[in-house]
Design a protein around this motif. Structure first.
Motif, PDB file in Angstrom:
ATOM      1  N   CYS A  24     -79.825  74.335  51.775  1.00 39.84           N
ATOM      2  CA  CYS A  24     -80.357  73.132  51.122  1.00 39.84           C
ATOM      3  C   CYS A  24     -81.493  73.431  50.165  1.00 39.84           C
ATOM      4  CB  CYS A  24     -80.899  72.168  52.178  1.00 39.84           C
ATOM      5  SG  CYS A  24     -79.657  71.576  53.320  1.00 39.84           S
ATOM      6  N   ILE A  45     -81.033  65.651  55.936  1.00 37.91           N
ATOM      7  CA  ILE A  45     -80.374  66.242  54.774  1.00 37.91           C
ATOM      8  C   ILE A  45     -79.134  65.446  54.383  1.00 37.91           C
ATOM      9  CG2 ILE A  45     -81.206  68.570  55.261  1.00 37.91           C
ATOM     10  CD1 ILE A  45     -78.382  69.253  56.295  1.00 37.91           C
ATOM     11  N   ILE A  55     -82.697  68.368  51.034  1.00 37.42           N
ATOM     12  CA  ILE A  55     -83.561  67.826  52.082  1.00 37.42           C
ATOM     13  C   ILE A  55     -84.170  66.540  51.546  1.00 37.42           C
ATOM     14  CG2 ILE A  55     -85.660  68.220  53.432  1.00 37.42           C
ATOM     15  CD1 ILE A  55     -85.051  71.240  53.249  1.00 37.42           C
TER      16      ILE A  55
END
Ligand SMILES: Nc1nc2c(ncn2[C@@H]2O[C@H](COP(=O)(O)OP(=O)(O)OP(=O)(O)O)[C@@H](O)[C@H]2O)c(=O)[nH]1
Ligand SMILES: [Mg+2]
Ligand SMILES: [Zn+2]
Length: 288
Positions: A24, A45, A55
């Motif tokens: 992420c 997320i 995120i």
């Protein structure tokens, strides 16, 4: 989805959601607000089909450790040896103060007991009397390791202590089998000292472990004169009975903590360490 950041490298964060890892990026809003995701952070997320994502939210942290940088650590395995390297008792006491101050449960792990002498256990007794849990281990021979393993579940635990005491050996004994299976033995972990460059949460037994490099010194200069006493759990039963309610158990008359030291209820070496640390705090001045 909600998960925990297990690794962060070059602006990418690896988020574990029920043992699946998603790569992420952090939303720009974090940068602007000065909030940087840390490993150990519980995050919300949003993911794509290809398992990459962003995120969106960082949930409030219960603790923030700075060396290494890890959020939400719940307990510390404070690893020391009596020999190779010789025990630095003051450093051990400093680690325990740091744990108390950081709101971490400390479990004292004396490793390399194969090299220790019988009298060394007296130090463990002092710590037990102060309220600490103490384990005696031989990581190399697997002694005591199972007892430690039982404490991993539902915690984020950090291994800390001086260099060469066996932190990585212990950690490897936990992750060894699981890592082997997937063929991704972490070289970083094996290299011991270099672990910290990118700290990592390692999932073991429904919990997470973090290795740290050995520290040879520790400064406690961020703890105020008033707060220091709360880092000594053995003062707890006495401190409310002191004559002055702002007593720091130093030179004040009518101090029940000092009385407990004189009666042998509080260990004198521990108290002397408290006084020494307090004097350092006082000599630095009152602005801290
Ligand atoms: N005699 C003995 N040696 C041990 C034991 N556990 C680990 N060792 C050895 O101690 C040495 C140092 O172990 P490490 O696990 O690298 O120590 P560390 O605490 O991670 O050290 P740093 O990464 O430098 O902070 C290694 O050679 C281990 O094999 C033990 O129970 N007894
Ligand atoms: Mg190591
Ligand atoms: Zn007092």
């Amino acid at each position: 989805m909600e998960g925990v950041i297990v690794k962060g490298i070059g602006g990418l964060y690896y988020v574990d959601v029920n043992k699946e890892i998603y790569e992420c990026k952090a939303r720009g809003k974090f940068r602007h607000s000065g909030l940087t995701p840390m490993i150990g952070d519980y995050v919300v997320i949003e993911v794509d089909q290809d398992k990459t994502g962003v995120i969106n939210e960082i949930l409030p942290r219960s603790t923030e450790l700075l060396r290494p940088v890890v959020a939400n650590v719940t307990q510390a395995f404070v690893v020391f040896a009596f020999r190779q390297p010789d025990l630095n008792l003051e450093l051990l006491y400093k680690f325990l103060v740091l744990c108390e101050h950081s709101n971490l449960k400390a479990i004292v792990c004396f490793n390399k007991m194969d090299l220790a002498e019988k009298e060394h256990r007296d130090i463990g007794e002092v710590l037990k009397n102060a309220g600490y849990e103490v384990l005696y281990l031989e990581a190399k021979n697997g002694v005591g390791v199972e007892e430690l393993r039982k404490k991993i579940k539902d915690n984020i635990s950090v291994f800390c202590g001086p260099s060469g005491v066996g932190k990585s050996t212990l950690l490897n004994s936990f992750i060894g089998r699981e890592r082997m299976k997937t063929g991704e033995i972490s070289e970083k972990v094996k290299r011991g000292k270099h672990t910290t460059r990118h700290s990592e949460l390692m999932q073991v037994e429904e919990g997470f472990l973090v290795d740290t490099p050995g520290f040879s010194s520790l400064e406690l200069d961020f703890i105020s004169k008033e707060d220091l006493q709360y880092c000594f759990p053995e003062f707890e039963p006495y401190r409310d009975g002191c004559k002055f309610n702002n007593c720091v158990h130093y030179k004040e008359p009518g101090c029940l903590v000092k009385a407990a030291v004189e009666e042998g209820k509080i260990n004198e070496t521990r108290y002397k360490f408290y006084v020494k640390t307090l004097e350092e705090t006082i000599s630095r001045g009152s602005w801290k």
